[in-house]
Design a protein around this motif. Structure first.
Motif, PDB file in Angstrom:
ATOM      1  N   MET A   1       0.830  -1.205   0.000  1.00 51.21           N
ATOM      2  CA  MET A   1       0.000   0.000   0.000  1.00 51.21           C
ATOM      3  C   MET A   1       0.862   1.251   0.000  1.00 51.21           C
ATOM      4  SD  MET A   1      -2.955   1.380   0.014  1.00 51.21           S
ATOM      5  CE  MET A   1      -3.761   2.902   0.439  1.00 51.21           C
ATOM      6  N   ALA A   2       1.939   1.242   0.843  1.00 49.28           N
ATOM      7  CA  ALA A   2       2.830   2.404   0.915  1.00 49.28           C
ATOM      8  C   ALA A   2       3.495   2.655  -0.422  1.00 49.28           C
ATOM      9  CB  ALA A   2       3.879   2.195   2.003  1.00 49.28           C
ATOM     10  N   THR A   3       3.924   1.552  -1.074  1.00 50.34           N
ATOM     11  CA  THR A   3       4.597   1.700  -2.375  1.00 50.34           C
ATOM     12  C   THR A   3       3.650   2.272  -3.413  1.00 50.34           C
ATOM     13  OG1 THR A   3       5.999  -0.162  -1.827  1.00 50.34           O
ATOM     14  CG2 THR A   3       5.909   0.492  -4.132  1.00 50.34           C
ATOM     15  N   GLN A   4       2.366   1.886  -3.348  1.00 49.42           N
ATOM     16  CA  GLN A   4       1.393   2.402  -4.302  1.00 49.42           C
ATOM     17  C   GLN A   4       1.109   3.883  -4.063  1.00 49.42           C
ATOM     18  OE1 GLN A   4      -1.864  -0.251  -3.660  1.00 49.42           O
ATOM     19  NE2 GLN A   4      -1.092  -1.828  -5.039  1.00 49.42           N
ATOM     20  N   MET A   5       1.186   4.299  -2.787  1.00 45.51           N
ATOM     21  CA  MET A   5       0.920   5.702  -2.469  1.00 45.51           C
ATOM     22  C   MET A   5       2.053   6.613  -2.890  1.00 45.51           C
ATOM     23  SD  MET A   5      -0.599   5.606   1.376  1.00 45.51           S
ATOM     24  CE  MET A   5      -0.390   7.379   1.482  1.00 45.51           C
ATOM     25  N   LEU A   6       3.267   6.077  -2.937  1.00 47.37           N
ATOM     26  CA  LEU A   6       4.453   6.912  -3.117  1.00 47.37           C
ATOM     27  C   LEU A   6       4.402   7.796  -4.355  1.00 47.37           C
ATOM     28  CD1 LEU A   6       6.993   7.482  -1.533  1.00 47.37           C
ATOM     29  CD2 LEU A   6       8.179   5.752  -2.883  1.00 47.37           C
ATOM     30  N   PRO A   7       3.977   7.293  -5.546  1.00 49.37           N
ATOM     31  CA  PRO A   7       3.943   8.183  -6.717  1.00 49.37           C
ATOM     32  C   PRO A   7       2.960   9.340  -6.575  1.00 49.37           C
ATOM     33  CG  PRO A   7       3.878   5.875  -7.385  1.00 49.37           C
ATOM     34  CD  PRO A   7       3.645   5.899  -5.912  1.00 49.37           C
ATOM     35  N   LEU A   8       1.919   9.167  -5.726  1.00 53.93           N
ATOM     36  CA  LEU A   8       0.920  10.215  -5.589  1.00 53.93           C
ATOM     37  C   LEU A   8       1.326  11.289  -4.606  1.00 53.93           C
ATOM     38  CD1 LEU A   8      -2.281   7.982  -5.395  1.00 53.93           C
ATOM     39  CD2 LEU A   8      -1.327   9.111  -7.405  1.00 53.93           C
ATOM     40  N   ALA A 406       8.633   9.974   5.373  1.00 53.33           N
ATOM     41  CA  ALA A 406       9.886   9.669   6.064  1.00 53.33           C
ATOM     42  C   ALA A 406      10.008   8.182   6.361  1.00 53.33           C
ATOM     43  CB  ALA A 406       9.973  10.487   7.360  1.00 53.33           C
ATOM     44  N   VAL A 407       8.897   7.573   6.818  1.00 53.93           N
ATOM     45  CA  VAL A 407       8.936   6.135   7.126  1.00 53.93           C
ATOM     46  C   VAL A 407       9.197   5.326   5.865  1.00 53.93           C
ATOM     47  CG1 VAL A 407       7.562   4.182   7.913  1.00 53.93           C
ATOM     48  CG2 VAL A 407       7.473   6.345   9.163  1.00 53.93           C
ATOM     49  N   ILE A 408       8.483   5.674   4.776  1.00 53.09           N
ATOM     50  CA  ILE A 408       8.642   4.930   3.518  1.00 53.09           C
ATOM     51  C   ILE A 408      10.064   5.069   2.989  1.00 53.09           C
ATOM     52  CG2 ILE A 408       7.901   4.801   1.107  1.00 53.09           C
ATOM     53  CD1 ILE A 408       5.124   5.762   2.057  1.00 53.09           C
ATOM     54  N   LEU A 409      10.552   6.298   2.905  1.00 53.47           N
ATOM     55  CA  LEU A 409      11.890   6.522   2.373  1.00 53.47           C
ATOM     56  C   LEU A 409      12.960   5.920   3.257  1.00 53.47           C
ATOM     57  CD1 LEU A 409      11.594  10.181   1.037  1.00 53.47           C
ATOM     58  CD2 LEU A 409      11.437   8.043  -0.241  1.00 53.47           C
ATOM     59  N   TRP A 410      12.750   6.017   4.566  1.00 52.92           N
ATOM     60  CA  TRP A 410      13.726   5.434   5.492  1.00 52.92           C
ATOM     61  C   TRP A 410      13.861   3.938   5.277  1.00 52.92           C
ATOM     62  CZ3 TRP A 410      12.889   2.091   9.790  1.00 52.92           C
ATOM     63  CH2 TRP A 410      14.022   1.903  10.600  1.00 52.92           C
ATOM     64  N   ARG A 411      12.751   3.241   5.165  1.00 56.06           N
ATOM     65  CA  ARG A 411      12.802   1.795   4.982  1.00 56.06           C
ATOM     66  C   ARG A 411      13.419   1.433   3.640  1.00 56.06           C
ATOM     67  NH1 ARG A 411       7.104  -0.796   6.488  1.00 56.06           N
ATOM     68  NH2 ARG A 411       8.339  -2.678   6.094  1.00 56.06           N
ATOM     69  N   GLN A 412      12.995   2.141   2.574  1.00 60.90           N
ATOM     70  CA  GLN A 412      13.527   1.816   1.247  1.00 60.90           C
ATOM     71  C   GLN A 412      14.991   2.191   1.120  1.00 60.90           C
ATOM     72  OE1 GLN A 412      10.996   3.622  -1.668  1.00 60.90           O
ATOM     73  NE2 GLN A 412       9.327   2.161  -1.362  1.00 60.90           N
ATOM     74  N   TYR A 413      15.383   3.362   1.674  1.00 62.78           N
ATOM     75  CA  TYR A 413      16.769   3.818   1.546  1.00 62.78           C
ATOM     76  C   TYR A 413      17.738   2.857   2.231  1.00 62.78           C
ATOM     77  CZ  TYR A 413      20.942   6.652   2.173  1.00 62.78           C
ATOM     78  OH  TYR A 413      22.226   7.104   2.186  1.00 62.78           O
ATOM     79  N   TRP A 414      17.420   2.487   3.457  1.00 66.51           N
ATOM     80  CA  TRP A 414      18.361   1.638   4.186  1.00 66.51           C
ATOM     81  C   TRP A 414      18.368   0.202   3.657  1.00 66.51           C
ATOM     82  CZ3 TRP A 414      22.133   3.692   6.472  1.00 66.51           C
ATOM     83  CH2 TRP A 414      22.009   4.993   6.962  1.00 66.51           C
ATOM     84  N   LYS A 415      17.206  -0.246   3.170  1.00 67.89           N
ATOM     85  CA  LYS A 415      17.187  -1.567   2.554  1.00 67.89           C
ATOM     86  C   LYS A 415      18.071  -1.595   1.315  1.00 67.89           C
ATOM     87  CE  LYS A 415      13.976  -5.044   0.714  1.00 67.89           C
ATOM     88  NZ  LYS A 415      12.566  -5.359   0.428  1.00 67.89           N
ATOM     89  N   LYS A 416      17.976  -0.520   0.492  1.00 68.82           N
ATOM     90  CA  LYS A 416      18.785  -0.433  -0.722  1.00 68.82           C
ATOM     91  C   LYS A 416      20.260  -0.285  -0.380  1.00 68.82           C
ATOM     92  CE  LYS A 416      19.309   2.471  -4.846  1.00 68.82           C
ATOM     93  NZ  LYS A 416      18.789   3.655  -5.566  1.00 68.82           N
ATOM     94  N   LEU A 417      20.578   0.591   0.593  1.00 65.85           N
ATOM     95  CA  LEU A 417      21.970   0.849   0.953  1.00 65.85           C
ATOM     96  C   LEU A 417      22.631  -0.400   1.518  1.00 65.85           C
ATOM     97  CD1 LEU A 417      24.274   2.857   1.257  1.00 65.85           C
ATOM     98  CD2 LEU A 417      23.367   3.481   3.494  1.00 65.85           C
ATOM     99  N   LEU A 418      21.934  -1.082   2.395  1.00 66.01           N
ATOM    100  CA  LEU A 418      22.520  -2.280   2.988  1.00 66.01           C
ATOM    101  C   LEU A 418      22.692  -3.375   1.949  1.00 66.01           C
ATOM    102  CD1 LEU A 418      20.695  -2.406   6.435  1.00 66.01           C
ATOM    103  CD2 LEU A 418      23.036  -1.713   5.949  1.00 66.01           C
ATOM    104  N   GLY A 419      21.736  -3.440   0.986  1.00 69.67           N
ATOM    105  CA  GLY A 419      21.869  -4.450  -0.063  1.00 69.67           C
ATOM    106  C   GLY A 419      23.109  -4.250  -0.898  1.00 69.67           C
TER     107      GLY A 419
END
Length: 845
Positions: A1-8, A406-419
């Protein structure tokens, strides 16, 4: 749901933020009442007497006889005026007026008035409201302040108030202007006149009704209007947010057949050359009535009015998503960092009609961005309950959206960075990176203090305890650990210990600058004699240099400084000449913690006694407001000094522009290195080394030194100056970090050391050899600079370095590159840099 909201979210947030800007951020008092606007910028057509001249026309003040009063009656001609010069373009949303009370002795006030404004001081425009009325209702008595919303708002540098009367009578006036600096820098746009749409026998007028330029042969030119008034049109263009206006009022619209061409051509003229990153266009998409968003934009760029259009033009395809959604939308168009003073954009029709409500730009100046922070200024108090409710709702919605983002970007940013990083990071390095989102900064895995509000982490998180306006006391000092030493480089002098490997104390400076950071044991020095108490009446105010959360920095003069026996510093000031000083003033209402920090800052700065460091001369602490007095160099800061000069070449001067020679630049750089060598010997870290924070000796107007040199001293209050607001990365509208001068480990890990000061010195040297003609990484946005820091961290060969200036010898550029070494232990010491600049660089050609 969060990912779907992000473009809007970006589009919704843009709509809310623009409304918020118009309703909230641009309603600051601009300085009539508090004296920020100097007397010299307040003039009038005439004055009744010296005690009622223009400078007394300040809201809620009672200087002189209590107000500005013109020499004669204003009826019937209405030609008397009070003029305020804001010195740069501002977005004005509100004005306030008041009569002359003078403790009950004066009873003059203006029941109505007109406003005229100018962007260039030559062409004056009469302000009209949205219904074409020129006369503004004023005061009913001599003491109440009457605030009037400007609908439409004014974009101007100068404003004139013309008091009116319906009979022969005396009038007096006090005023205030409310708004903010006009960040876009747009001074005019040229566009086709809007058309009329016929819907069921109802004419919909899609003209630019508030355009303040000229109209001829179906073209508007030389002015500004609805495309930059901060009001976004809704989904139904027939409806408006304004009362008693005609259908279509919020949009400017064009019909393809009536226009007779497939594009709407709009030309934008700016005050100065800027670097353009993004253009945002708010457009209607009522497709059921043949109104659609444009499908392509072609933009051309011109450096100046007389320059040719640069090749190639920029062509942008606009993907039309949600074709069946009739909602209006804001479209963000990347402009690729192209420099220009004039833009011409052609918007292609997708249907019969194209309707645009607002166009704004994200851009920066070639050298500095416009000064834009109005933080700390008093807000206008408006008694409109509807406005208060609207602002409250917007604040709540924005805070909620920011938390979600902030919550969405925080989760995606750190997941990407750690990967990306897990394959190459050691366990120690991984622990450092994971420390960034926490409440405490980790420097070499040693917990230290919580960041002050001025220097925060690049990313903020929902559990972040730092709040704007709240002072953060350093946490309890931990047990010191052994300090690893910083290696010698190419025969440098003795090894320089890393700063910030042990416990530290970092002070929130008076002007918000939080610059020098020092070892905890140095916070309470006992080996410094008390500083002299200076008589504050000897400090003559000249101008305001800057301000911060807890105080201000003023430029002052001390007349006959030789008469002050307790001034022990040997001044090189001729007898009879005043001494220029910078005065840091703590606001009287500052918190107890801020007052304690002020006294600590005094003790710390009193230890800095070096020919290339600005010296603390004395204090005024016997009564409020507390002040500290430092040196100030008469030629101002190094950035301004160099940016007004050209490099002297072998052929000698060929024009009247002041010049600077290569040896003089190297001598200045050597002085900066010497001052930094002194700071590093004390384990002090500057954290904001740049040309804006170096001051130049010598007298203005004397010795324009066709290639000569001046004495340089390092200062610490560049961050407080509005002139350099664009050099700092903003979080939620505040200047926070000078990321273009910061080492990658500062940006990503909050790790400030002597080695990171060395990195900043390399950037400062690059500025100097570029004669301060552009900002570092001027072709990059702030976000791209942060991404580049990530490339240094990953070390896969994709990091971007500042290019070699044209006048920079290869050997000197190699010194810069060594300052930007990924491994901080391999960067040269300031002792080595000073030695290199003194002995080697001077002989390079």
């Amino acid at each position: 749901m969060a990912t779907q909201m992000l473009p809007l979210l970006p589009a919704l947030l843009t709509v809310l933020l623009v409304s918020w800007t118009a309703a909230q951020d641009c309603r600051y008092a601009l300085g009539m009442e508090d004296g920020t606007i100097p007397d010299s910028d307040i003039t009038a057509s005439s004055a009744w007497s010296d005690s009622t001249e223009a400078k007394h026309g300040r809201l809620s003040t009672g200087e002189g006889d209590g107000a500005w009063c013109p020499a004669g009656p204003v009826f019937p001609s209405g030609s008397e005026y009070l003029q305020v010069d804001l010195r740069k373009l501002h977005f004005l949303s509100l004005v306030g007026t008041q009569g002359r009370h003078a403790d009950g002795l004066g009873r003059e006030f203006a029941r109505s008035y007109r406003l005229r404004y100018s962007r260039d001081g030559r062409h004056w425009i009469t302000w009209k409201d949205r219904w074409g009325q020129e006369v503004v209702s004023g005061n009913e008595n001599t003491y109440d302040v009457v605030l009037k919303d400007l609908g439409p708002p004014i974009i101007a540098r100068m404003v004139r108030f013309y008091p009116l009367a319906d009979r022969v009578m005396s009038v007096c006036l006090r005023v205030e202007l409310y708004g903010c600096v006009w960040k876009d820098g747009l001074k005019a746009y040229t566009a086709p006149v809007g058309h009329v749409m016929d819907l069921s026998d109802t004419p919909v007028y899609l003209n630019d009704s508030i355009y303040d330029g000229s109209k001829e042969a179906g073209v508007m030119f030389g002015g500004l209007g609805q495309l930059c008034d901060g009001v976004l049109g809704g989904n139904d263009f027939m409806e408006s947010k304004e009362l008693r206006v005609w259908p279509g009022y919020d949009y400017v619209g064009w019909n393809r057949e009536t226009l007779g061409q497939p594009t709407v051509d709009i030309e934008f003229h700016f005050e100065k050359t800027r670097v353009f990153h993004t253009m945002q266009v708010h457009s209607n998409h009522r497709h059921t009535q043949h109104v659609r968003v444009f499908n392509e934009v072609v933009c051309e760029f011109k450096a100046s009015l007389l320059s040719p259009w640069a090749e190639p033009a920029l062509s942008l395809q606009v993907p039309l998503s949600d074709l069946h959604d009739p909602s209006s939308r804001t479209i963000s168009l990347p402009l690729g960092g192209r420099p220009a003073q004039i833009l011409r954009c052609r918007f292609s029709f997708s249907d019969r009609w194209l309707l645009i409500s607002e166009i704004s730009f994200y851009s920066s100046m070639n050298t500095h961005t416009p000064d834009l922070s109005q933080a700390g200024l008093p807000m206008a108090k408006d008694d409109s309950s509807n406005t208060a409710i609207l602002i409250g709702c917007l604040v709540g919605i924005i805070l909620l959206l920011l938390a979600v983002i902030a919550v969405i970007l925080w989760r995606q940013y750190w997941k990407k960075l750690l990967g990306k990083a897990q394959g190459s990071l050691s366990s120690d390095e991984l622990r450092v990176h994971l420390s960034v989102p926490s409440d405490n900064v980790v420097i070499n895995n040693t917990n230290t203090h919580t960041y002050s509000s001025r220097y925060q982490r690049i990313h903020t998180f929902p559990d972040d305890r730092d709040r704007e306006g709240e002072y953060q006391e350093p946490s309890t000092v931990l047990r010191p650990r052994e300090q690893p030493h910083y290696g010698e480089a190419s025969g440098a002098g003795g090894s320089v210990p890393h700063y910030a490997e042990a416990d530290i104390i970092s002070l929130q400076g008076v002007s918000g600058n939080n610059t020098y950071a020092i070892p905890a044991l140095s916070a309470t020095p006992t080996d410094c004699p008390p500083l002299p108490e200076l008589p504050r009446e000897r400090l003559l105010f000249k101008e305001k240099l800057g301000e911060g959360q807890f105080g201000e920095v003023h430029l002052c003069e001390i007349e006959n400084p030789q008469d002050l026996a307790n001034l022990e510093f040997p001044f090189n000031v001729r007898k009879g000449r005043p001494l220029l000083v910078a005065v840091k003033i703590l606001r009287p209402d500052a918190s107890k913690n801020a007052r304690n920090d002020f006294l600590k800052e005094v003790k710390i700065l009193s230890r800095l006694k070096d020919p290339n460091i600005i010296r603390l001369l004395g204090v005024c602490v016997s009564s409020d407001p507390l002040c500290m007095v430092t040196e100030y160099m008469e030629s101002g800061d190094l950035n301004q000094y160099l940016s007004h000069r050209v490099l002297l070449d072998k052929t000698g001067p060929s024009h009247n522009t002041p010049t600077i020679s290569y040896p003089a630049l190297i001598s200045m750089a050597s002085q900066i290195a010497s001052g930094m060598k002194f700071l590093s010997s004390l384990n002090f870290v500057h954290r904001d080394l740049a040309t804006r924070n170096c001051l130049v000796g010598g007298e203005r107007g004397e010795g324009e030194d066709r290639g000569g040199e001046r004495q340089i001293k390092i200062a610490d209050f560049g961050m407080s100056r509005n002139l350099y607001a664009g050099d700092y990365y903003r979080i939620q509208g505040r200047a926070v970090l000078p990321i273009r001068w910061m080492a990658w480990e500062c940006i990503l890990m909050g790790k400030f050391t002597t080695a990171s000061d060395v990195w900043a010195f390399g950037v400062t040297l690059w500025e100097m050899l570029s004669v301060c003609q552009e900002q570092p990484y001027s072709h990059m946005t702030d976000e791209q600079v942060i991404d580049n820091a990530g490339e240094f961290f990953r070390d896969q060969g994709r990091q971007v370095y500042l290019s070699r200036p044209a006048v920079c010898p290869q050997g000197l550029y190699e010194l810069m590159l060594s300052c930007w070494n990924r491994d901080c232990k391999l960067r040269p010491s300031f002792a080595y840099i000073h030695s290199f600049l003194t002995e080697d660089a001077m002989n390079m050609v």
